[in-house]
Design a protein around this motif. Structure first.
Motif, PDB file in Angstrom:
ATOM      1  N   CYS A 150      40.274  68.275 -45.651  1.00 19.11           N
ATOM      2  CA  CYS A 150      41.392  68.570 -46.551  1.00 19.11           C
ATOM      3  C   CYS A 150      41.292  69.991 -47.086  1.00 19.11           C
ATOM      4  O   CYS A 150      42.291  70.732 -47.109  1.00 19.11           O
ATOM      5  CB  CYS A 150      41.402  67.566 -47.708  1.00 19.11           C
ATOM      6  SG  CYS A 150      42.694  67.849 -48.942  1.00 19.11           S
ATOM      7  N   ASN A 176      43.981  72.972 -46.286  1.00 16.18           N
ATOM      8  CA  ASN A 176      44.692  73.581 -47.405  1.00 16.18           C
ATOM      9  C   ASN A 176      44.360  75.063 -47.538  1.00 16.18           C
ATOM     10  O   ASN A 176      45.217  75.866 -47.910  1.00 16.18           O
ATOM     11  CB  ASN A 176      44.365  72.849 -48.708  1.00 16.18           C
ATOM     12  CG  ASN A 176      45.045  71.497 -48.794  1.00 16.18           C
ATOM     13  OD1 ASN A 176      46.072  71.277 -48.168  1.00 16.18           O
ATOM     14  ND2 ASN A 176      44.481  70.579 -49.554  1.00 16.18           N
ATOM     15  N   PHE A 199      47.118  76.190 -56.363  1.00 18.36           N
ATOM     16  CA  PHE A 199      47.230  75.302 -55.209  1.00 18.36           C
ATOM     17  C   PHE A 199      45.861  74.774 -54.779  1.00 18.36           C
ATOM     18  O   PHE A 199      45.712  73.581 -54.490  1.00 18.36           O
ATOM     19  CB  PHE A 199      47.881  76.037 -54.035  1.00 18.36           C
ATOM     20  CG  PHE A 199      49.304  76.435 -54.278  1.00 18.36           C
ATOM     21  CD1 PHE A 199      50.072  75.804 -55.246  1.00 18.36           C
ATOM     22  CD2 PHE A 199      49.891  77.464 -53.544  1.00 18.36           C
ATOM     23  CE1 PHE A 199      51.377  76.169 -55.476  1.00 18.36           C
ATOM     24  CE2 PHE A 199      51.205  77.828 -53.764  1.00 18.36           C
ATOM     25  CZ  PHE A 199      51.950  77.186 -54.736  1.00 18.36           C
ATOM     26  N   SER A 251      44.656  70.811 -55.090  1.00 18.38           N
ATOM     27  CA  SER A 251      44.310  69.976 -53.936  1.00 18.38           C
ATOM     28  C   SER A 251      43.003  69.238 -54.150  1.00 18.38           C
ATOM     29  O   SER A 251      42.879  68.057 -53.790  1.00 18.38           O
ATOM     30  CB  SER A 251      44.232  70.843 -52.673  1.00 18.38           C
ATOM     31  OG  SER A 251      43.143  71.745 -52.748  1.00 18.38           O
ATOM     32  N   TYR A 277      42.861  65.068 -54.588  1.00 13.60           N
ATOM     33  CA  TYR A 277      42.081  64.283 -53.620  1.00 13.60           C
ATOM     34  C   TYR A 277      41.156  63.303 -54.337  1.00 13.60           C
ATOM     35  O   TYR A 277      41.156  62.097 -54.045  1.00 13.60           O
ATOM     36  CB  TYR A 277      41.268  65.207 -52.714  1.00 13.60           C
ATOM     37  CG  TYR A 277      40.426  64.443 -51.715  1.00 13.60           C
ATOM     38  CD1 TYR A 277      40.946  64.098 -50.475  1.00 13.60           C
ATOM     39  CD2 TYR A 277      39.119  64.046 -52.020  1.00 13.60           C
ATOM     40  CE1 TYR A 277      40.189  63.378 -49.567  1.00 13.60           C
ATOM     41  CE2 TYR A 277      38.355  63.328 -51.116  1.00 13.60           C
ATOM     42  CZ  TYR A 277      38.895  63.005 -49.896  1.00 13.60           C
ATOM     43  OH  TYR A 277      38.146  62.275 -48.996  1.00 13.60           O
ATOM     44  N   ILE A 298      50.892  70.713 -50.608  1.00 12.57           N
ATOM     45  CA  ILE A 298      49.468  70.595 -50.931  1.00 12.57           C
ATOM     46  C   ILE A 298      49.170  69.238 -51.552  1.00 12.57           C
ATOM     47  O   ILE A 298      48.168  68.581 -51.224  1.00 12.57           O
ATOM     48  CB  ILE A 298      49.048  71.730 -51.881  1.00 12.57           C
ATOM     49  CG1 ILE A 298      49.142  73.085 -51.170  1.00 12.57           C
ATOM     50  CG2 ILE A 298      47.638  71.506 -52.395  1.00 12.57           C
ATOM     51  CD1 ILE A 298      48.296  73.193 -49.937  1.00 12.57           C
ATOM     52  N   ILE A 299      50.036  68.779 -52.453  1.00  6.29           N
ATOM     53  CA  ILE A 299      49.839  67.465 -53.077  1.00  6.29           C
ATOM     54  C   ILE A 299      49.931  66.357 -52.030  1.00  6.29           C
ATOM     55  O   ILE A 299      49.113  65.439 -52.001  1.00  6.29           O
ATOM     56  CB  ILE A 299      50.877  67.244 -54.200  1.00  6.29           C
ATOM     57  CG1 ILE A 299      50.619  68.209 -55.356  1.00  6.29           C
ATOM     58  CG2 ILE A 299      50.825  65.804 -54.699  1.00  6.29           C
ATOM     59  CD1 ILE A 299      51.645  68.123 -56.467  1.00  6.29           C
ATOM     60  N   SER A 327      46.817  66.301 -49.798  1.00  6.31           N
ATOM     61  CA  SER A 327      45.647  65.794 -50.518  1.00  6.31           C
ATOM     62  C   SER A 327      45.695  64.274 -50.632  1.00  6.31           C
ATOM     63  O   SER A 327      44.677  63.593 -50.460  1.00  6.31           O
ATOM     64  CB  SER A 327      45.567  66.439 -51.909  1.00  6.31           C
ATOM     65  OG  SER A 327      45.439  67.835 -51.808  1.00  6.31           O
ATOM     66  N   HIS A 347      44.989  62.765 -47.085  1.00 11.16           N
ATOM     67  CA  HIS A 347      43.579  62.831 -46.703  1.00 11.16           C
ATOM     68  C   HIS A 347      42.738  61.818 -47.476  1.00 11.16           C
ATOM     69  O   HIS A 347      41.771  61.271 -46.941  1.00 11.16           O
ATOM     70  CB  HIS A 347      43.033  64.237 -46.942  1.00 11.16           C
ATOM     71  CG  HIS A 347      43.397  65.204 -45.870  1.00 11.16           C
ATOM     72  ND1 HIS A 347      44.649  65.794 -45.798  1.00 11.16           N
ATOM     73  CD2 HIS A 347      42.707  65.693 -44.810  1.00 11.16           C
ATOM     74  CE1 HIS A 347      44.694  66.609 -44.760  1.00 11.16           C
ATOM     75  NE2 HIS A 347      43.533  66.567 -44.136  1.00 11.16           N
ATOM     76  N   ASP A 361      47.793  67.045 -39.814  1.00 14.78           N
ATOM     77  CA  ASP A 361      47.468  68.424 -40.174  1.00 14.78           C
ATOM     78  C   ASP A 361      48.040  69.405 -39.161  1.00 14.78           C
ATOM     79  O   ASP A 361      48.568  70.464 -39.534  1.00 14.78           O
ATOM     80  CB  ASP A 361      45.951  68.600 -40.269  1.00 14.78           C
ATOM     81  CG  ASP A 361      45.353  67.843 -41.444  1.00 14.78           C
ATOM     82  OD1 ASP A 361      46.102  67.536 -42.381  1.00 14.78           O
ATOM     83  OD2 ASP A 361      44.140  67.556 -41.406  1.00 14.78           O
TER      84      ASP A 361
END
Length: 216
Positions: free
Chosen positions: A18, A22, A43, A47, A51, A98-99, A102, A105, A118
């Motif tokens: 992750c 990112n 960002f 992330s 996660y 990004i959210i 996360s 993952h 990804d």
């Protein structure tokens, strides 16, 4: 307490994946064009926080039923408001990506799922960044209202290029104040600088807010 069990080790591997993905999105795709260190910082830390928040909210029993946890997270963020200026659309899009990544993952159970997702996301972002060229723009308060007429557009362009020293591609006329003999123009121009002008840049404002004094 057996913290280094197989499931926790798998979670750490997914966390590394992750972070790598990112990092590629933030610093190789987003930062190269925007050069915004503040958003890049936000960002990356966002992330990491998302996660682990999803991971521990889901507990050790993981399955499709835990999708409600991810949906609950988006409900939390929809209520939460940052007490700052409005975020530009491009930055908001990257934050949402990004959210999402996360959460994906933290909840995925197979590595092949992560690699496919990804790859799709990175390829899609790369294609959009490469094909959709962003031209820099600037707002200008202009004093020669008589030149905003359509038949005098070339004269207006020549006057602006002489004053600003920019190669102007497009001129949009905004509000016109005949009492003060002024108007607002938005010009689109050529630039060798990869950094694109955002609406919240200094190039688009005429006064300095009190909250911005520490940045001047």
């Amino acid at each position: 307490m057996d913290i280094l069990n197989a499931e926790f080790a798998q979670a750490m591997v997914k966390f590394l994946i992750c972070i790598v993905v990112n990092w590629i999105i933030i610093f190789q795709l987003y930062f190269r064009k925007s050069h915004r260190r503040d958003f890049s910082f936000t960002f990356m830390l966002m992330s990491i926080a998302i996660y682990f928040l999803v991971f521990f909210m889901m507990g050790m029993e993981r399955g499709k039923a835990t999708m409600g946890v991810g949906l609950g997270l988006f409900g939390i963020f929809s209520i939460m408001r940052y007490r700052t200026d409005a975020m530009p659309v491009r930055e908001m899009t990257y934050l949402f990506l990004i959210i999402c990544l996360s959460v994906v993952h933290a909840m995925a159970s197979e590595y092949i799922e992560l690699f496919i997702i990804d790859a799709i996301v990175v390829v899609a972002i790369t294609a959009c960044e490469m094909t959709m060229k962003i031209q820099p723009t600037k707002l200008i308060q202009y004093d020669r209202v008589e030149l905003v007429k359509p038949e005098k557009r070339e004269e207006l362009k020549a006057d602006l290029e002489e004053r600003t020293g920019l190669k102007i591609l497009k001129i949009d006329v905004g509000g016109i104040d005949f009492l003060k003999d002024s108007c607002v123009l938005r010009i689109t121009y050529e630039s060798d600088n990869k950094k694109y002008m955002r609406l919240d840049d200094v190039g688009g404002q005429f006064t300095v807010k009190k909250s911005k004094w520490n940045e001047v």
